[in-house]
Design an enzyme around this catalytic site. Structure first.
Site, PDB file in Angstrom:
ATOM      1  N   TYR A 206      -5.556   5.468  10.609  1.00  0.00           N
ATOM      2  CA  TYR A 206      -4.349   5.850  10.714  1.00  0.00           C
ATOM      3  C   TYR A 206      -3.758   5.577  11.741  1.00  0.00           C
ATOM      4  CZ  TYR A 206      -0.693   9.456  11.339  1.00  0.00           C
ATOM      5  OH  TYR A 206       0.400  10.171  11.685  1.00  0.00           O
TER       6      TYR A 206
ATOM      7  N   GLU B 174      -4.078  11.656   8.040  1.00  0.00           N
ATOM      8  CA  GLU B 174      -3.378  12.625   8.831  1.00  0.00           C
ATOM      9  C   GLU B 174      -4.111  13.747   8.082  1.00  0.00           C
ATOM     10  OE1 GLU B 174       0.856  13.328  10.558  1.00  0.00           O
ATOM     11  OE2 GLU B 174       0.678  11.872   8.697  1.00  0.00           O
TER      12      GLU B 174
ATOM     13  N   ASP C  82      -2.666   4.281   6.671  1.00  0.00           N
ATOM     14  CA  ASP C  82      -1.130   4.226   7.001  1.00  0.00           C
ATOM     15  C   ASP C  82      -1.278   3.457   8.430  1.00  0.00           C
ATOM     16  OD1 ASP C  82       1.258   4.691   8.195  1.00  0.00           O
ATOM     17  OD2 ASP C  82       0.993   6.974   8.092  1.00  0.00           O
TER      18      ASP C  82
ATOM     19  N   ASN D  80       1.287   2.235   9.754  1.00  0.00           N
ATOM     20  CA  ASN D  80       2.602   2.481  10.635  1.00  0.00           C
ATOM     21  C   ASN D  80       3.394   1.256  10.975  1.00  0.00           C
ATOM     22  OD1 ASN D  80       3.602   4.992  10.997  1.00  0.00           O
ATOM     23  ND2 ASN D  80       1.777   5.533  11.955  1.00  0.00           N
TER      24      ASN D  80
END
Length: 265
Positions: free
Chosen positions: A108, A38, A147, A149
């Site tokens: 990501y 990010e 990440d 998620n």
């Protein structure tokens, strides 16, 4: 004993975190490879002064959105961006560095979004990313991080009972991560700390971080056959600057590439 230290951190905007002491944190951590998710920037929008490291960026086409970066003391054999042909991604979500003894992948993962509007997109991504990693793993072992998620198990989220329909904790996303790991990859933190409750992300709302109402959604995972060379995994919860904190993976020196990279001009 020499070791290799790898760090992964969703900085929630590289330009923003540069104003919050990022370079001091980067220097203090002294990682051999430092992965970022990010970045939220385009080429030329920020200068990141990291002497002794090669820098690799994958920018999203959409400005101020997504993006990944890797800083490495060791020059890889090869660098690729995205996961084509498995998925045509214009959001800058993956960078892969090939080293002599392993692939390093930073990712990501797309968020399923409010009201799970992007859940189908996310499911397609998960399937494609799994196929990509499996293909790499057939060639040499893989370490992947980022990440992702998803909070995999109930131990990985502060309030599991109220979040089963929340992005990142749906049954579908959690099952997808189970399939990804199954018979091939190991979740490093959960391997070394099977019952430890620590989180890597806290909402900016409701003073979540001060109350430690968090989620563990940032990971280092690796091919099962690398287990003899993996020595520890940590979540660096005291490091501030983002709504995420960094995560760390330590390995023996057996995985180190032969020569450090020369400083980029």
């Amino acid at each position: 004993m020499n070791m290799m230290k790898l760090i992964s951190w969703n900085v929630n905007g590289l330009r923003a975190v540069l104003k919050k002491g990022f370079l001091a944190t980067f220097t203090a951590l002294d990682a051999d490879i430092f992965c970022i998710q990010e970045t939220k920037m385009q080429a030329g929008q920020a200068e990141v002064n990291t002497p002794g490291y090669h820098q690799y960026f994958n920018y999203a086409e959409r400005k101020g959105y997504s993006g990944t970066a890797v800083f490495s003391k060791y020059e890889p054999l090869n660098v690729t961006y995205g996961i084509k042909p498995f998925f045509d991604d214009d959001e800058g979500r993956v960078i892969t560095l090939e080293f002599p003894k392993f692939f390093l992948v930073t990712c990501y993962t797309p968020n399923s979004g409010g009201e799970l509007k992007r859940l189908d997109f996310r499911a397609g991504w998960d399937e494609a990313f799994r196929a990509y990693l499996t293909d790499l793993d057939k060639r040499k072992p893989v370490i992947f991080c980022g990440d992702l998620n998803v909070a995999h198990e109930e131990i990985d989220i502060k309030n599991p009972t109220t979040n089963h329909h929340s992005a990142g904790f749906t049954d579908q996303e959690r099952a997808g991560f189970t399939v990804l790991l199954k018979d091939r990859f190991i979740d490093s933190f959960r391997h070394f700390h099977p019952t430890k409750v620590e989180y890597s992300w806290w909402s900016y709302r409701f003073a979540a971080r001060s109350r430690n109402a968090g989620w563990r959604i940032d990971y280092f995972c690796y091919s099962q056959r690398l287990q003899p060379e993996i020595t520890d995994a940590q979540i660096l919860t005291t490091i501030l600057g983002s709504d995420h904190c960094p995560v760390e993976l330590d390995t023996t020196d057996a995985l180190l590439p032969d020569q450090p990279a020369k400083e980029d001009a």
